[in-house]
Design a protein around this motif. Structure first.
Motif, short mmCIF file in Angstrom:
data_model
loop_
_atom_site.label_atom_id
_atom_site.label_comp_id
_atom_site.label_asym_id
_atom_site.label_seq_id
_atom_site.Cartn_x
_atom_site.Cartn_y
_atom_site.Cartn_z
N LEU A 1 0.83 -1.21 0.00
CA LEU A 1 0.00 0.00 0.00
C LEU A 1 0.87 1.26 0.00
O LEU A 1 0.56 2.23 -0.70
CB LEU A 1 -0.93 0.00 1.22
CG LEU A 1 -2.18 -0.87 1.11
CD1 LEU A 1 -3.01 -0.77 2.38
CD2 LEU A 1 -3.02 -0.49 -0.09
N ALA A 2 1.94 1.24 0.78
CA ALA A 2 2.83 2.41 0.82
C ALA A 2 3.39 2.70 -0.58
O ALA A 2 3.38 3.84 -1.05
CB ALA A 2 3.96 2.17 1.81
N VAL A 3 3.85 1.65 -1.26
CA VAL A 3 4.39 1.82 -2.62
C VAL A 3 3.30 2.30 -3.57
O VAL A 3 3.50 3.25 -4.35
CB VAL A 3 5.00 0.48 -3.12
CG1 VAL A 3 5.39 0.59 -4.59
CG2 VAL A 3 6.20 0.10 -2.28
N LEU A 4 2.11 1.67 -3.48
CA LEU A 4 1.01 2.04 -4.38
C LEU A 4 0.60 3.50 -4.18
O LEU A 4 0.43 4.24 -5.15
CB LEU A 4 -0.20 1.14 -4.13
CG LEU A 4 -0.30 -0.13 -4.96
CD1 LEU A 4 -1.56 -0.90 -4.60
CD2 LEU A 4 -0.31 0.19 -6.45
N PHE A 5 0.44 3.91 -2.93
CA PHE A 5 0.02 5.29 -2.65
C PHE A 5 1.08 6.28 -3.12
O PHE A 5 0.75 7.36 -3.61
CB PHE A 5 -0.27 5.48 -1.16
CG PHE A 5 -1.55 4.83 -0.71
CD1 PHE A 5 -2.28 4.01 -1.56
CD2 PHE A 5 -2.05 5.03 0.57
CE1 PHE A 5 -3.46 3.41 -1.15
CE2 PHE A 5 -3.24 4.44 0.98
CZ PHE A 5 -3.94 3.62 0.12
N PRO B 1 -2.86 2.74 -16.21
CA PRO B 1 -2.82 1.34 -15.73
C PRO B 1 -2.71 1.22 -14.21
O PRO B 1 -3.34 0.33 -13.62
CB PRO B 1 -1.57 0.77 -16.41
CG PRO B 1 -1.35 1.64 -17.59
CD PRO B 1 -1.87 3.00 -17.26
N VAL B 2 -1.93 2.10 -13.58
CA VAL B 2 -1.78 1.99 -12.12
C VAL B 2 -3.09 2.38 -11.43
O VAL B 2 -3.52 1.72 -10.47
CB VAL B 2 -0.61 2.87 -11.61
CG1 VAL B 2 -0.55 2.84 -10.08
CG2 VAL B 2 0.70 2.41 -12.21
N ILE B 3 -3.74 3.44 -11.94
CA ILE B 3 -5.04 3.83 -11.37
C ILE B 3 -6.05 2.71 -11.61
O ILE B 3 -6.86 2.40 -10.72
CB ILE B 3 -5.54 5.15 -12.01
CG1 ILE B 3 -4.51 6.28 -11.83
CG2 ILE B 3 -6.89 5.55 -11.44
CD1 ILE B 3 -4.33 6.75 -10.42
N GLY B 4 -5.99 2.09 -12.78
CA GLY B 4 -6.88 0.96 -13.08
C GLY B 4 -6.64 -0.19 -12.11
O GLY B 4 -7.59 -0.81 -11.63
N PHE B 5 -5.36 -0.44 -11.81
CA PHE B 5 -5.02 -1.51 -10.87
C PHE B 5 -5.57 -1.20 -9.47
O PHE B 5 -6.16 -2.07 -8.82
CB PHE B 5 -3.49 -1.68 -10.81
CG PHE B 5 -3.03 -2.68 -9.80
CD1 PHE B 5 -3.21 -4.05 -10.03
CD2 PHE B 5 -2.44 -2.28 -8.61
CE1 PHE B 5 -2.80 -4.99 -9.10
CE2 PHE B 5 -2.03 -3.21 -7.67
CZ PHE B 5 -2.20 -4.57 -7.92
N ILE B 6 -5.41 0.08 -9.06
CA ILE B 6 -5.94 0.49 -7.74
C ILE B 6 -7.47 0.31 -7.73
O ILE B 6 -8.05 -0.13 -6.74
CB ILE B 6 -5.61 1.98 -7.47
CG1 ILE B 6 -4.12 2.17 -7.31
CG2 ILE B 6 -6.41 2.50 -6.28
CD1 ILE B 6 -3.61 2.11 -5.91
N ALA B 7 -8.10 0.67 -8.86
CA ALA B 7 -9.57 0.56 -8.94
C ALA B 7 -10.00 -0.90 -8.77
O ALA B 7 -10.91 -1.19 -7.98
CB ALA B 7 -10.05 1.11 -10.28
N ILE B 8 -9.34 -1.79 -9.51
CA ILE B 8 -9.70 -3.22 -9.42
C ILE B 8 -9.43 -3.74 -8.00
O ILE B 8 -10.24 -4.49 -7.44
CB ILE B 8 -8.90 -4.04 -10.47
CG1 ILE B 8 -9.39 -3.69 -11.88
CG2 ILE B 8 -9.03 -5.53 -10.22
CD1 ILE B 8 -10.83 -4.09 -12.18
N LEU B 9 -8.31 -3.32 -7.43
CA LEU B 9 -7.97 -3.75 -6.06
C LEU B 9 -9.05 -3.28 -5.08
O LEU B 9 -9.49 -4.03 -4.20
CB LEU B 9 -6.61 -3.15 -5.69
CG LEU B 9 -5.89 -3.75 -4.49
CD1 LEU B 9 -5.54 -5.21 -4.74
CD2 LEU B 9 -4.62 -2.96 -4.18
N SER B 10 -9.47 -2.01 -5.23
CA SER B 10 -10.49 -1.47 -4.32
C SER B 10 -11.82 -2.23 -4.49
O SER B 10 -12.49 -2.53 -3.50
CB SER B 10 -10.73 0.01 -4.61
OG SER B 10 -9.55 0.74 -4.42
N ILE B 11 -12.18 -2.50 -5.74
CA ILE B 11 -13.42 -3.23 -6.00
C ILE B 11 -13.33 -4.64 -5.40
O ILE B 11 -14.27 -5.13 -4.76
CB ILE B 11 -13.74 -3.29 -7.50
CG1 ILE B 11 -14.00 -1.87 -8.05
CG2 ILE B 11 -14.94 -4.18 -7.78
CD1 ILE B 11 -14.01 -1.78 -9.57
#
Lengths: 49, 315
Positions: free
Chosen positions: A28-32, B55-65
């Motif tokens: 999460l730290a890396v992602l954020f 792609p990274v925002i898309g990955f975050i979106a899928i992870l959140s979902i």
């Protein structure tokens, strides 16, 4: 005062939870960090102090 | 408060609550198999949507979902622990098996709900976050706490919760809800009753023991089989709608038509099964095929959406 002696099984389970939590927090730290760069842009590094 | 011998002393009472659950048990609370379907259908919605997403925002979106879907699964397991213990299919879940407490599961589910919705809102957009919040609420409160134990139509209405992910994935890209994303919703929404009633037919003793008013227990096998055929036909029709609406190609339409025809065929085999059949082989086959059907339909939609982009890249 009660003290609880954890069984070997409970210690093993706790270790497993701790490792998982550590990995999740690190990811999460890396992602954020990456998302902040993407959303705000590399210009975030050029702000005047 | 109890304490372990590795921690400093606070006050302690006789009540001891040390969880035996390891990381795998907490992962199991998220219903990973359901979560994989949520991730896949949301991903298809996202990749089919017009527009682009980093792609990274898309990955975050899928992870959140995925985490939001998992959170609703944990809340479901918290509320249903009393009936899960009575059914063979669910008795080994972490709460009935005694590895994780109900209170811990509730806290886990609530935290992940808030965290996933906030992350999606802050990093993607608030429409998709609102839709995710509504999905969690719909599954945990409307379906689990209300419909599941009160009406044999529980999974017809409750199925909406499982059908939302493609709409959320679509909204992550477009910040809107469109007829196209509603068409994707409809496929899963109409597929759910036939899928679950096939399961309910051969698990009716389990559901009966737990006192859940599933259709076979309340209306009988014959009525359930009629409804399965009806919903299989509706599912097959909804499967070809993307081609009729023009946002999926003819090749997809042909694949969807064949898959839909097979879905109807399996439902007719269930319909022809004699009432009181003990082995329920056609119902088991229908249940297995229904999982394959949804996976292949959404894979076909994905291929249909990505193929032109990949061809353009190659050319």
């Amino acid at each position: 005062m009660d003290k609880v002696e954890l069984t070997e099984q409970q210690k093993k389970a706790r270790r497993s939870r701790s490792v998982a939590l550590g990995i999740v927090l690190a990811v999460l730290a890396v992602l954020f960090y990456v998302v902040t760069i993407i959303k705000v842009g590399p210009g975030i590094f050029n702000r005047p102090m | 408060m109890a304490m372990t011998n590795e921690h400093d002393a606070l006050t302690a009472s006789a009540s001891v609550a040390v969880t035996d659950g390891d990381a795998g048990d907490f992962f199991a609370l998220l219903k990973p198999r359901v979560m994989s379907l949520v991730v896949f259908t949301a991903l298809v919605g996202m990749l089919m949507a017009p527009g682009q997403i980093h792609p990274v925002i898309g990955f975050i979106a899928i992870l959140s979902i995925a985490v939001g879907g998992g959170a609703s699964g944990a809340l479901n397991m918290w509320y249903d622990a009393d009936i899960d213990v009575m059914m063979g299919r669910t008795a080994k879940r972490p709460i009935p098996a005694g590895r994780v407490s109900a209170e811990t599961t509730l806290a886990f589910g609530l935290f992940l709900s808030v965290f996933s919705v906030a992350t999606l809102g802050l990093m993607v957009n608030w429409l998709s976050a609102g839709l995710l919040a509504f999905t969690i609420f719909f599954y945990a409160v409307v379906y689990t706490m209300w419909l599941k134990r009160s009406t044999p139509q529980n999974i017809v209405i409750g199925g909406a919760a499982g059908a939302f992910p493609p709409i959320i994935g679509w909204a992550c890209v477009t910040n809107s809800i469109s007829l196209e994303s509603i068409a994707l919703f409809a496929i899963i929404f109409l597929w759910t009753p036939a899928h679950f009633w096939a399961l309910a037919l051969f698990k009716s003793e389990d559901y009966g023991r737990a006192g859940i008013p599933m259709l076979p227990n309340v209306a009988g096998e014959r009525a359930t089989k009629n409804q399965i055929v009806l919903y299989a036909v509706l599912t097959a029709i909804s499967g070809v709608v993307p081609t009729i609406m023009g946002f999926a190609g003819l090749a997809y339409g042909v694949v969807a038509a064949i898959l839909g025809a097979a879905f109807i065929w399996y439902s007719v085999q269930v319909w022809r099964m004699p009432d009181g059949d003990q082995k329920m082989v056609p119902a088991k086959k229908m249940f297995a095929y229904s999982l394959l059907y949804l996976f292949v339909i959404f894979t076909a939609l994905l291929v249909d959406a990505l193929a032109p982009k990949l061809m353009a890249l190659v050319a």
